[in-house]
Design a protein around this motif. Structure first.
Motif, mmCIF file in Angstrom:
data_model
loop_
_atom_site.group_PDB
_atom_site.id
_atom_site.type_symbol
_atom_site.label_atom_id
_atom_site.label_comp_id
_atom_site.label_asym_id
_atom_site.label_seq_id
_atom_site.Cartn_x
_atom_site.Cartn_y
_atom_site.Cartn_z
ATOM 1 N N ASN A 1 49.124 70.770 11.846
ATOM 2 C CA ASN A 1 47.929 70.598 12.703
ATOM 3 C C ASN A 1 48.086 69.436 13.384
ATOM 4 O O ASN A 1 47.217 68.800 14.040
ATOM 5 C CB ASN A 1 46.642 70.566 12.032
ATOM 6 C CG ASN A 1 46.311 69.231 10.925
ATOM 7 O OD1 ASN A 1 47.639 69.227 10.592
ATOM 8 N ND2 ASN A 1 45.082 69.301 10.739
ATOM 9 N N THR B 1 40.941 63.132 14.472
ATOM 10 C CA THR B 1 40.711 64.553 14.409
ATOM 11 C C THR B 1 40.193 64.888 15.479
ATOM 12 O O THR B 1 39.228 64.333 15.906
ATOM 13 C CB THR B 1 40.463 64.762 13.023
ATOM 14 O OG1 THR B 1 39.046 64.353 12.846
ATOM 15 C CG2 THR B 1 41.291 64.499 11.916
ATOM 16 N N MET B 2 40.201 66.381 15.691
ATOM 17 C CA MET B 2 39.413 66.889 16.910
ATOM 18 C C MET B 2 39.522 68.547 16.480
ATOM 19 O O MET B 2 40.613 68.744 16.116
ATOM 20 C CB MET B 2 40.185 66.498 18.205
ATOM 21 C CG MET B 2 39.547 67.396 19.424
ATOM 22 S SD MET B 2 40.160 67.162 20.952
ATOM 23 C CE MET B 2 39.703 65.446 21.229
ATOM 24 N N SER B 3 38.158 68.790 16.498
ATOM 25 C CA SER B 3 38.414 70.291 16.128
ATOM 26 C C SER B 3 39.003 71.185 17.003
ATOM 27 O O SER B 3 39.248 70.824 18.214
ATOM 28 C CB SER B 3 36.767 70.775 16.151
ATOM 29 O OG SER B 3 36.322 70.747 17.525
ATOM 30 N N VAL B 4 39.417 72.256 16.546
ATOM 31 C CA VAL B 4 40.207 73.218 17.617
ATOM 32 C C VAL B 4 39.276 73.529 18.616
ATOM 33 O O VAL B 4 39.788 73.480 19.842
ATOM 34 C CB VAL B 4 40.178 74.485 16.724
ATOM 35 C CG1 VAL B 4 41.130 75.598 17.641
ATOM 36 C CG2 VAL B 4 41.199 74.295 15.609
ATOM 37 N N THR B 5 37.880 73.644 18.552
ATOM 38 C CA THR B 5 37.175 73.983 19.725
ATOM 39 C C THR B 5 36.942 73.106 20.906
ATOM 40 O O THR B 5 37.131 72.905 21.883
ATOM 41 C CB THR B 5 35.606 74.402 19.260
ATOM 42 O OG1 THR B 5 35.659 75.692 18.396
ATOM 43 C CG2 THR B 5 34.598 74.676 20.530
ATOM 44 N N SER B 6 36.869 71.811 20.383
ATOM 45 C CA SER B 6 36.924 70.758 21.220
ATOM 46 C C SER B 6 38.251 70.423 21.946
ATOM 47 O O SER B 6 38.243 69.994 23.149
ATOM 48 C CB SER B 6 36.603 69.240 20.327
ATOM 49 O OG SER B 6 35.346 69.325 19.798
ATOM 50 N N CYS B 7 39.436 70.803 21.063
ATOM 51 C CA CYS B 7 40.697 70.586 21.732
ATOM 52 C C CYS B 7 40.916 71.434 22.835
ATOM 53 O O CYS B 7 41.180 71.309 23.927
ATOM 54 C CB CYS B 7 41.631 70.746 20.732
ATOM 55 S SG CYS B 7 43.344 70.394 21.117
ATOM 56 N N LYS C 1 41.135 74.123 10.920
ATOM 57 C CA LYS C 1 40.043 74.068 11.619
ATOM 58 C C LYS C 1 39.831 72.811 12.656
ATOM 59 O O LYS C 1 38.976 72.431 13.496
ATOM 60 C CB LYS C 1 38.863 73.719 10.511
ATOM 61 C CG LYS C 1 38.652 74.775 9.402
ATOM 62 C CD LYS C 1 38.348 76.010 10.171
ATOM 63 C CE LYS C 1 37.946 77.175 9.144
ATOM 64 N NZ LYS C 1 37.475 78.477 9.726
ATOM 65 N N GLU C 2 40.709 71.813 12.517
ATOM 66 C CA GLU C 2 40.982 70.741 13.346
ATOM 67 C C GLU C 2 42.213 70.036 13.613
ATOM 68 O O GLU C 2 43.287 70.692 12.572
ATOM 69 C CB GLU C 2 40.076 69.686 12.865
ATOM 70 C CG GLU C 2 40.479 68.993 11.593
ATOM 71 C CD GLU C 2 39.253 68.030 11.017
ATOM 72 O OE1 GLU C 2 38.263 68.046 11.486
ATOM 73 O OE2 GLU C 2 39.892 67.435 10.039
#
Length: 321
Positions: free
Chosen positions: A172, A91-97, A10-11
């Protein structure tokens, strides 16, 4: 089980600059100062290009857009990098990345094309001076800049769409301080062949092709400069494109080393160092070079300072009244 693995990530964990031990605060202050200087320098270039009549020429119009792309580029990367420096990673969410990668691609594409547009401008000014103003009209300038930015948005969006279809079900951990295309492809458990091909073709089109165009135009420029009979004339003509040539060498030097040279040729730490140069130092080169080496920009800065002093004197005088 396979479906669970596909939805597990998720992140992402970004390692940032690694373990800086007791130098976190020092690195944070240093890169914060660089970031602020980059914002001020490029904002000053945009302000001067917009407000100073003496800079209302095609070269500076393109330069203003280049400064805008530098602001967008470094703002997308550096603030989060500063957070990672203080925390030692984060951490960084997948969407933010994926969004960060998209916003990284837009100014990168625009910068490559704008540098090519600036070389075209220098070519026309030096090799076809009599037809320069009739060819490089303001309408053409707007069309060129619009194409540069539009291609940046479109090409980055295409890659973004393909990235959203990837599934991440392995590690991840990203050993970097921002989300880039290469580590995302490595972490994905989906078939990345199509996206890899699109990225390769896009990189060649946007990075190599403009670079080749710049080389060809400057060969023509140098040939024409050598035809000038006097040494002072050759030096004066070359000075009109030396700033742009310096920026091209700096920009493409770091960009090529990071994205074109195979990653196994240098270590992760070396890649981080080059990326730091590319994201934190190179965006500051643009306003510094044009401020120190361009006489028109120096005169514009001097005029701006004089006008500001006059405004202060008028303000003080009005207060005394």
């Amino acid at each position: 089980m396979h479906q669970q693995n596909q939805t597990a990530v998720k992140e992402f964990l970004l390692l940032g600059l690694g373990n800086l031990h007791n130098f976190k605060t020092l690195f944070f202050i240093f890169f914060l100062v660089l970031y602020i200087a980059t914002l001020i320098g490029n904002s000053l270039v945009i302000f001067l290009v917009v407000t100073c009549q003496s800079l209302h020429f095609p070269m500076y119009f393109f330069l203003g857009n280049l400064s805008l792309s530098e602001i967008l580029f470094t703002t997308n990367i550096v603030p989060n990098m500063l957070r990672l420096v203080l925390l030692g990673g984060g951490t960084m969410s997948v969407t933010s990345c994926l969004i960060q990668l998209y916003l990284l691609g837009v100014p990168t594409v625009a910068q490559c094309l704008l540098l090519a547009a600036m070389s075209l401008d220098r070519y026309l000014a030096i090799c076809h001076p009599l037809h320069y103003m009739s060819i490089m009209t303001f309408k053409l300038q707007l069309q060129i800049v619009t194409i540069c930015w539009l291609l940046g948005f479109v090409m980055s969006f295409v890659i973004y769409i393909f990235l959203t279809r990837l599934q991440f079900c392995n590690s991840n951990v990203i050993p970097h301080f921002y989300c880039d295309i290469a580590p995302l492809l490595e972490l994905s458990c989906s078939d990345t062949f199509t996206l890899s091909m699109i990225t390769s073709v896009g990189s060649f089109t946007i990075v190599v092709s403009p670079c080749f165009f710049i080389i060809v135009t400057y060969i023509s420029i140098f040939i024409n400069i050598l035809k000038i009979p006097t040494a002072s004339g050759r030096q004066k003509t070359f000075s009109t494109c030396s700033s742009h040539l310096t920026i091209v060498c700096t920009y493409y030097g770091t960009l090529t080393t990071i994205y074109i040279v195979p990653s196994n040729d240098h270590s992760i730490n070396a890649n981080r160092g080059l990326s730091l140069l590319y994201t934190s130092v190179t965006p500051l080169v643009n306003p510094i070079i044009y401020s120190l080496r361009n006489q028109s920009m120096k005169r514009a800065i001097h005029t701006c300072v004089q006008d500001f002093r006059k405004w202060l004197r008028v303000l003080r005088y009005s207060r005394n009244i």
